[in-house]
Design an enzyme around this catalytic site. Structure first.
Site, PDB file in Angstrom:
ATOM      1  N   PHE A  11       0.851  -1.195   0.000  1.00 11.37           N
ATOM      2  CA  PHE A  11       0.000   0.000   0.000  1.00 11.37           C
ATOM      3  C   PHE A  11       0.887   1.246   0.000  1.00 11.37           C
ATOM      4  CE2 PHE A  11      -3.382   2.854   1.719  1.00 11.37           C
ATOM      5  CZ  PHE A  11      -4.359   2.570   0.776  1.00 11.37           C
ATOM      6  N   GLU A 212      16.377   6.774  -8.000  1.00 12.57           N
ATOM      7  CA  GLU A 212      16.590   6.292  -6.638  1.00 12.57           C
ATOM      8  C   GLU A 212      18.011   6.590  -6.181  1.00 12.57           C
ATOM      9  OE1 GLU A 212      14.953   2.281  -6.041  1.00 12.57           O
ATOM     10  OE2 GLU A 212      14.028   2.566  -8.007  1.00 12.57           O
ATOM     11  N   LYS A 227      11.229  -3.915 -19.329  1.00  8.79           N
ATOM     12  CA  LYS A 227      10.042  -3.544 -20.105  1.00  8.79           C
ATOM     13  C   LYS A 227      10.110  -4.117 -21.522  1.00  8.79           C
ATOM     14  CE  LYS A 227       9.222   0.431 -17.187  1.00  8.79           C
ATOM     15  NZ  LYS A 227       9.643   1.811 -16.867  1.00  8.79           N
TER      16      LYS A 227
END
Lengths: 345, 345
Positions: A11, A212, A227
């Site tokens: 979450f 990051e 991807k």
């Protein structure tokens, strides 16, 4: 009106974006599509875990996280289940898997997804790890149990690229897919064209939250390679692994390279590419000098774009956001609506 | 394997492109999608009319037209039916309507489409006239008879733009659609940037077959306005008519205007636009000066592009062919596959 009971693992940003969309537009989506999306469980390593078969209010979940960083204040009949416990015990129709991305092992997501499929749940995820590393296996389990896999958010976030290819372009015969699928490196390259050197541009991307602390996954092209594998395996019937992608990142590009391209009327882009050559699927990620008139050359900043080359239509390009909380949350909505359409067949 | 029996009204460029796709890829599409597309009737004002419930070989239809300009050499149990006779008598699942486009009356296509819907046939068309002028009426008849309307080819030819909006973006909340939807004027503007004046550029477009002898429909923006009405009515729930579009063509643009834009780092494009403003749908077609960095500015020649502005994803753009024989033929395939998916629900 059908109801899909959803169990969420993770979450964080994307999960909260999804909950925000449900809080703001859930009733409207239900009216328009005849589908009531009901969160019945949330399990997050840091924020806590709870399950309520009667449904959890998405606005209350968001408010709890915003005020305390945790979900403890929300009443629920079941608490403290871990991810596998949640998947084993929850009464749900679909698992939304949003744990962290690991492009080396795909874990813990692969284990979660397998367990959910074995229990007959649809799975929907924006996590590249399991889809890049083990889609053919997951698809076989899904087929065996008559359930669906949604992975729209693994490429171009919520910009419908996988379903665009699968549902609307595949019959035109896709022979090549190429594009800009990593927003961080595209942002860095755009900044370098504005005169920054690589180190300063990277620091800027980190400050904006695009890159990051360890930027390797983006700047060395691993994220883009993941991807590319997903595009190859989901849209071109391949079964590539990460090692099959000929991968070069952007770290060796110098300000001189950038300037030389500019003075030649060109621009560097990190291009992911997969194409069918004599029946073999070839995949690569590498910095590519594009003439300014090339449709991908004008795609700047954190925007992503993919050009599908097809037998019948020639080139068709889709351009849209490649990241973002609501944007990636929308990918889950797009997948759930598509699964609902398919299930009614 | 399902079979769709198709009756075709009109066997010009688009109809022949469709037949060519079936001749070359029919078996492959049948295997991939479980749908056998079988032409059972063709009715063309100039080439003749024939019907064979056992199916007409698309390659034979093409060969006959190529060698004689007519369909007389093909054996068939029924011949000489006119369009309405064909629609009334044929045993078919879908009507493919490809008669000529009339943006003032929509005829004869509207009459054909109504008759087919009343008989319970799906209708698929690339003809802007009936869809721009009377979509809400046709949709009501289709709903009453439980059949579908396919109109993908009316905007951006076979580039999946309407279904992209309807099936993959609508849930993100479309608030505006704008773009380049007329290839002829875009080609003329691109030539004017290369130094031609309007008259020479138009003559070049006519020589290439992009513009018709009477170019009014393209250069005064009527074609683009028809497409804007279609986008508004199919994707934004409006019920606009042609008169509701604030329309200006490109005929007043001078070489000075073009040069002034160029020296300001901008470019003229004929932009069709529809947006929701305070709950009202506003539509326009007009020459618009776009900065070069605008995603639509780099769309040159006969290519088309649409940018969808959405609540959840911001801007998503699709770029692709806006014309072409196989390209527009693919729009019919795309629609028939989508109707098949929907019918199996």
């Amino acid at each position: 009106m059908d109801t899909y009971r959803l169990a969420m693992i993770g979450f964080g940003n994307v999960g909260q974006g999804f909950a925000q969309i449900l809080a703001e537009r859930g009733p409207q989506l239900a009216r328009a599509y005849g589908l009531n999306l009901k969160i019945v469980a949330v399990c997050d390593l840091l924020k806590g875990s709870l399950c309520d078969p009667a449904g959890l209010d998405p606005a209350a979940l968001l408010a709890a996280v915003q005020s305390s960083g945790r979900l403890d204040s929300i009443p629920a009949p079941h608490r403290g289940w871990d991810a596998l416990g949640t998947i084993a015990k929850v009464d749900a129709d679909a698992l939304i898997e949003l744990s962290y991305t690991d492009l080396k092992t795909g874990e813990p997501a692969i284990t979660h997804l397998r367990a959910a499929l074995e229990r007959g749940l649809h799975i929907v995820t924006t996590n590249k790890g399991p889809i890049a590393l083990c889609y053919p296996d997951l698809k076989a389990i899904a087929d065996e149990h008559g359930v669906e896999i949604g992975a729209e958010g693994t490429v171009m976030s919520g910009t419908p690229s996988l379903r665009f290819g699968q549902e609307l372009l595949a019959a035109a015969g896709i022979t090549r897919i190429q594009g800009i699928v990593n927003g961080t490196t595209n942002y860095i390259l755009t900044q370098m064209e504005n005169g920054m050197d690589y180190t300063a541009a990277l620091a800027g991307a980190q400050a904006k939250g695009y890159a990051e602390a360890d930027p390797t996954g983006d700047v060395e092209g691993y994220d883009a390679a993941g991807k590319v594998v997903i595009l190859a395996n989901l849209l071109m019937g391949a079964s590539l692994d990460m090692a099959a992608v000929d991968r070069t990142g952007i770290t060796a590009l110098t300000p001189q390279d950038i300037a030389a391209a500019q003075s030649a009327g060109a621009r560097w882009k990190l291009i992911g590419r997969v194409e069918s050559e004599n029946g073999k699927i070839i995949a690569s990620v590498r910095p590519t000098r594009l003439p300014l008139a090339h449709p991908l050359a004008s795609v700047g900043g954190a925007t992503n774009a993919l050009t599908f080359t097809t037998d019948l239509l020639g080139d068709v390009t889709v351009v849209g956001p490649g990241a973002g909380r609501l944007e990636t949350g929308y990918a889950l909505i797009c997948d759930l609506l598509a699964i609902h359409r398919k299930q009614r067949q």
